[in-house]
Design an enzyme around this catalytic site. Structure first.
Site, PDB file in Angstrom:
ATOM      1  N   GLN A   1      44.331  33.992  38.558  1.00 49.15           N
ATOM      2  CA  GLN A   1      43.690  34.342  37.301  1.00 49.15           C
ATOM      3  C   GLN A   1      44.583  35.163  36.375  1.00 49.15           C
ATOM      4  OE1 GLN A   1      39.838  35.609  39.508  1.00 49.15           O
ATOM      5  NE2 GLN A   1      39.101  34.791  37.581  1.00 49.15           N
TER       6      GLN A   1
ATOM      7  N   ARG B   1      42.614  46.249  43.552  1.00 49.23           N
ATOM      8  CA  ARG B   1      42.437  45.097  44.440  1.00 49.23           C
ATOM      9  C   ARG B   1      43.060  43.879  43.775  1.00 49.23           C
ATOM     10  NH1 ARG B   1      37.541  41.269  44.782  1.00 49.23           N
ATOM     11  NH2 ARG B   1      38.193  39.976  46.532  1.00 49.23           N
TER      12      ARG B   1
ATOM     13  N   HIS C   1      42.206  34.238  47.663  1.00 52.12           N
ATOM     14  CA  HIS C   1      41.246  34.198  46.557  1.00 52.12           C
ATOM     15  C   HIS C   1      41.356  32.813  45.908  1.00 52.12           C
ATOM     16  CE1 HIS C   1      38.886  36.896  43.587  1.00 52.12           C
ATOM     17  NE2 HIS C   1      38.748  35.659  43.143  1.00 52.12           N
TER      18      HIS C   1
ATOM     19  N   ASN D   1      38.131  36.093  49.851  1.00 52.96           N
ATOM     20  CA  ASN D   1      37.227  36.396  48.759  1.00 52.96           C
ATOM     21  C   ASN D   1      36.173  35.305  48.656  1.00 52.96           C
ATOM     22  OD1 ASN D   1      36.504  37.866  46.186  1.00 52.96           O
ATOM     23  ND2 ASN D   1      36.792  35.771  45.415  1.00 52.96           N
ATOM     24  N   GLU D   2      34.921  35.683  48.773  1.00 52.75           N
ATOM     25  CA  GLU D   2      33.798  34.795  48.478  1.00 52.75           C
ATOM     26  C   GLU D   2      33.905  33.412  49.096  1.00 52.75           C
ATOM     27  OE1 GLU D   2      33.191  34.664  44.249  1.00 52.75           O
ATOM     28  OE2 GLU D   2      32.695  36.769  44.124  1.00 52.75           O
TER      29      GLU D   2
ATOM     30  N   ASN E   1      30.719  41.284  46.495  1.00 54.08           N
ATOM     31  CA  ASN E   1      30.853  40.992  45.072  1.00 54.08           C
ATOM     32  C   ASN E   1      29.465  40.664  44.555  1.00 54.08           C
ATOM     33  OD1 ASN E   1      33.572  41.233  45.499  1.00 54.08           O
ATOM     34  ND2 ASN E   1      34.056  39.067  45.141  1.00 54.08           N
TER      35      ASN E   1
ATOM     36  N   TYR F   1      26.864  40.266  41.009  1.00 54.58           N
ATOM     37  CA  TYR F   1      26.760  40.155  39.556  1.00 54.58           C
ATOM     38  C   TYR F   1      25.338  40.083  39.025  1.00 54.58           C
ATOM     39  CZ  TYR F   1      31.800  39.397  39.486  1.00 54.58           C
ATOM     40  OH  TYR F   1      33.151  39.565  39.623  1.00 54.58           O
TER      41      TYR F   1
ATOM     42  N   GLU G   1      33.667  43.721  43.746  1.00 55.19           N
ATOM     43  CA  GLU G   1      33.607  43.184  42.375  1.00 55.19           C
ATOM     44  C   GLU G   1      32.232  43.437  41.802  1.00 55.19           C
ATOM     45  OE1 GLU G   1      34.517  38.997  41.773  1.00 55.19           O
ATOM     46  OE2 GLU G   1      36.314  39.163  42.998  1.00 55.19           O
TER      47      GLU G   1
ATOM     48  N   TRP H   1      35.219  44.348  38.131  1.00 55.83           N
ATOM     49  CA  TRP H   1      35.817  43.062  37.810  1.00 55.83           C
ATOM     50  C   TRP H   1      35.715  42.888  36.301  1.00 55.83           C
ATOM     51  CZ3 TRP H   1      38.755  39.706  40.430  1.00 55.83           C
ATOM     52  CH2 TRP H   1      39.122  38.543  39.720  1.00 55.83           C
TER      53      TRP H   1
ATOM     54  N   GLU I   1      39.186  32.452  33.759  1.00 52.68           N
ATOM     55  CA  GLU I   1      37.889  32.467  34.445  1.00 52.68           C
ATOM     56  C   GLU I   1      37.569  31.063  34.991  1.00 52.68           C
ATOM     57  OE1 GLU I   1      35.951  34.676  35.720  1.00 52.68           O
ATOM     58  OE2 GLU I   1      34.353  33.250  36.201  1.00 52.68           O
ATOM     59  N   TRP I   2      38.422  30.586  35.891  1.00 53.73           N
ATOM     60  CA  TRP I   2      38.185  29.361  36.644  1.00 53.73           C
ATOM     61  C   TRP I   2      37.748  28.195  35.741  1.00 53.73           C
ATOM     62  CZ3 TRP I   2      40.936  30.433  40.603  1.00 53.73           C
ATOM     63  CH2 TRP I   2      40.934  31.721  41.150  1.00 53.73           C
TER      64      TRP I   2
ATOM     65  N   PHE J   1      35.940  38.933  31.109  1.00 50.12           N
ATOM     66  CA  PHE J   1      35.348  39.905  32.041  1.00 50.12           C
ATOM     67  C   PHE J   1      36.104  41.239  32.034  1.00 50.12           C
ATOM     68  CE2 PHE J   1      33.123  36.381  34.113  1.00 50.12           C
ATOM     69  CZ  PHE J   1      32.042  36.974  34.743  1.00 50.12           C
TER      70      PHE J   1
HETATM   71  C1  PNW Z   1      33.769  35.771  41.223  1.00 49.09           C
HETATM   72  N1  PNW Z   1      28.432  32.234  41.438  1.00 49.09           N
HETATM   73  O1  PNW Z   1      33.425  34.440  41.045  1.00 49.09           O
HETATM   74  C2  PNW Z   1      35.239  35.738  41.592  1.00 49.09           C
HETATM   75  O2  PNW Z   1      35.598  36.452  42.741  1.00 49.09           O
HETATM   76  C3  PNW Z   1      36.139  36.047  40.458  1.00 49.09           C
HETATM   77  O3  PNW Z   1      37.393  35.461  40.685  1.00 49.09           O
HETATM   78  C4  PNW Z   1      35.493  35.625  39.156  1.00 49.09           C
HETATM   79  O4  PNW Z   1      36.360  35.766  38.066  1.00 49.09           O
HETATM   80  C5  PNW Z   1      34.257  36.477  38.972  1.00 49.09           C
HETATM   81  O5  PNW Z   1      33.407  36.445  40.093  1.00 49.09           O
HETATM   82  C6  PNW Z   1      33.445  36.097  37.747  1.00 49.09           C
HETATM   83  O6  PNW Z   1      32.975  34.776  37.828  1.00 49.09           O
HETATM   84  C7  PNW Z   1      32.157  33.961  41.115  1.00 49.09           C
HETATM   85  O7  PNW Z   1      28.291  31.087  41.045  1.00 49.09           O
HETATM   86  C8  PNW Z   1      31.949  32.672  40.669  1.00 49.09           C
HETATM   87  O8  PNW Z   1      27.486  32.877  41.967  1.00 49.09           O
HETATM   88  C9  PNW Z   1      30.717  32.088  40.771  1.00 49.09           C
HETATM   89  C10 PNW Z   1      29.683  32.813  41.321  1.00 49.09           C
HETATM   90  C11 PNW Z   1      29.872  34.115  41.764  1.00 49.09           C
HETATM   91  C12 PNW Z   1      31.115  34.681  41.653  1.00 49.09           C
END
Ligand code: PNW
Length: 462
Positions: A19, A76, A120, A165-166, A294, A296, A368, A414, A421-422, A430
């Site tokens: 990223q 991190r 990651h 990661n995740e 992590n 959100y 995060e 984060w 952002e993917w 972010f």
């Molecule tokens: C995380 N969801 O991604 C990642 O660890 C980061 O690299 C990313 O930039 C950040 O959160 C924000 O998106 C996620 O679908 C992507 O639940 C998708 C999900 C959760 C986290």
């Protein structure tokens, strides 16, 4: 009444290699699945890719100075496997080792503690093309060797490791709905890839504990989870919310903290859920020194009725709707971020309490948390009141969780700066610091200055 966070609470920010680094085709780095995914038309918004990203590879010294100025105590970041081993196995690329050595040394010179994620999402492309990536159990051996190289080269100075990661995102977004690399769409592959991710994590943990105990560090896994509130207090909705949590988080956490997959998954997924052998169970059980989280957002969960259409999407059920049978909805009172994720600070507190109860009071780090804001111009970015309020409210609820007995030891925002952002490319921001993608100039936003003040007071102003 304001109150500080516990003494020694770790305040940091987080990023990931693909990223921010850029220099994607340089210094001996091999291609990763994300390079290939970005090159596939239609996969990433605006055709964006990580070739340059924030150019952190060349600007890391400036970035470390910025962290120092913001008062961050910990940083991190993740290592790009294909910089260390260009094809994911065999020969080491010394230039990759040298880069992370320079970064680690620079952090330590500035008094910032490195927290290093081994994976990651940027899997070396050769492992995907030649071996089917996470679908092939052989990856456990490749990840073991790669991890050992990292511990050998960096472990004298790095004392905090995160294996993966995740893995939920890698398995569900990567192998279920195809929103992330390698873009597979399947009802069974998420379970297979998840299984091999869990085994790989455990193997890296064992290598560290068996061969590098003298380095005296800690090592754990980071999982992501949203929180699910039952839509009503009807027992079937309460059960739906719990089931949703089990398919999201317990899928990955139960094998490590309890020794096997949740019963509800065994029942509903049946033959498509791989089984751990007794030896594997023993290797996986207890393989994390802390619970990396992590977090959100939150949603409402209910038992579907005949009018409900179950949707697989990036932040909802993922691709497991037929197995879960949970209907997700939003409370109309919730505000949303630019990702359309609900802002629900109390969900953060309730998730921390859920983890504390289910896993018998583990040490938790929020590795995060943050939000994307609609930032059409520089002024909006530099006046990101919404993000400041997001951090403030989630941190306040985190402290409420600590007061309720949760052993939360640190918080990583984060992200340090706007980045790739993917699947959204550079269209979601972010960062605590703005990146001007033309000039690559970095500027701390209002939220960064607020967080920096908060850190100086150990959160007493929150
Ligand atoms: C995380 N969801 O991604 C990642 O660890 C980061 O690299 C990313 O930039 C950040 O959160 C924000 O998106 C996620 O679908 C992507 O639940 C998708 C999900 C959760 C986290």
């Amino acid at each position: 009444m304001s109150k500080a966070f516990p003494e020694n609470f770790v305040w940091g920010s987080a990023t990931a290699s693909y990223q921010i680094e850029g220099a994607a085709k340089e210094y001996g780095r091999g291609m990763s699945i994300w390079d290939a995914f970005c090159d596939t038309p239609g996969k990433v918004e605006s055709g964006h890719n990580g070739d340059v990203a924030c150019d952190h590879y060349h600007r890391f010294e400036e970035d470390v100075k910025m962290m120092k100025e913001l008062g961050l105590q910990a940083y991190r970041f993740s290592i790009a496997w294909s910089r260390i081993q260009p094809d994911g196995k065999g020969e080491v690329n010394q230039q990759g080792i040298d880069f992370y050595n320079r970064l680690i040394d620079c952090l330590l010179e500035h008094g910032i503690e490195p927290w290093v994620t081994l994976y990651h999402w940027d899997l070396p492309l050769a492992l995907q093309i030649e071996h089917d990536g996470w679908l092939n159990k052989e990856i456990v051996g490749h990840f073991e060797k790669y991890s050992r190289i990292c511990f050998e080269n960096f472990g004298d100075r790095v004392k905090n490791w995160i294996t993966l990661n995740e893995p939920w995102c890698a398995a569900v977004l990567g192998y279920g709905i195809g929103a992330h690399a390698p873009g597979r769409i399947s009802q069974s592959e998420p379970y297979i890839s998840a299984h091999n991710l869990i085994l790989s994590h455990a193997r890296a943990y064992r290598v560290y504990k068996n061969e590098f105990a003298h380095q005296n560090g800690t090592i754990g896994i980071t999982n992501n989870c949203d929180f699910r509130y039952p839509l009503t207090d009807k027992p079937e909705d309460v059960a739906a919310a719990e089931r949703s949590m089990e398919f999201f988080l317990a899928w990955f956490a139960d094998p490590i903290w309890k020794g096997d997959y949740p019963e509800v998954m065994k029942e509903r997924v049946g033959e498509r859920l791989p089984k751990f052998t007794e030896a594997e169970k023993a290797e996986v059980f207890g393989s994390s020194d802390f619970f990396g989280l992590n977090h959100y957002t939150s949603m409402m969960a209910s038992e579907p009725n005949e009018n409900d259409t179950l949707v697989s999407d990036i932040a909802g059920n993922g691709g497991m709707i037929d197995d879960q049978q949970v209907f997700l909805s939003n409370d109309p009172s919730w505000n949303k971020t630019h990702m359309q994720w609900n802002i629900v600070p109390e969900g953060c507190r309730d998730l921390l309490k859920w983890i504390d109860a289910r896993y018998d009071h583990p040490i938790i780090y929020i590795t995060e948390n943050g939000c994307a804001c609609d930032e059409p111009d520089t002024d909006a970015a530099l006046n990101d009141v919404m993000r400041k309020e997001f951090y403030e409210s989630y941190l306040r609820e985190s402290r409420n969780a600590i007061e309720a007995g949760v052993d939360l030891r640190g918080y990583f925002a984060w992200s340090l700066m706007d980045n790739f952002e993917w699947s959204f490319g550079y269209n979601r921001r972010f960062g605590m610091c703005r990146v001007d993608y033309e000039t690559l100039e970095r500027t701390p936003k209002l939220s960064a200055r607020w967080l920096s003040d908060s850190i100086a007071q150990n959160g007493a102003n929150i």
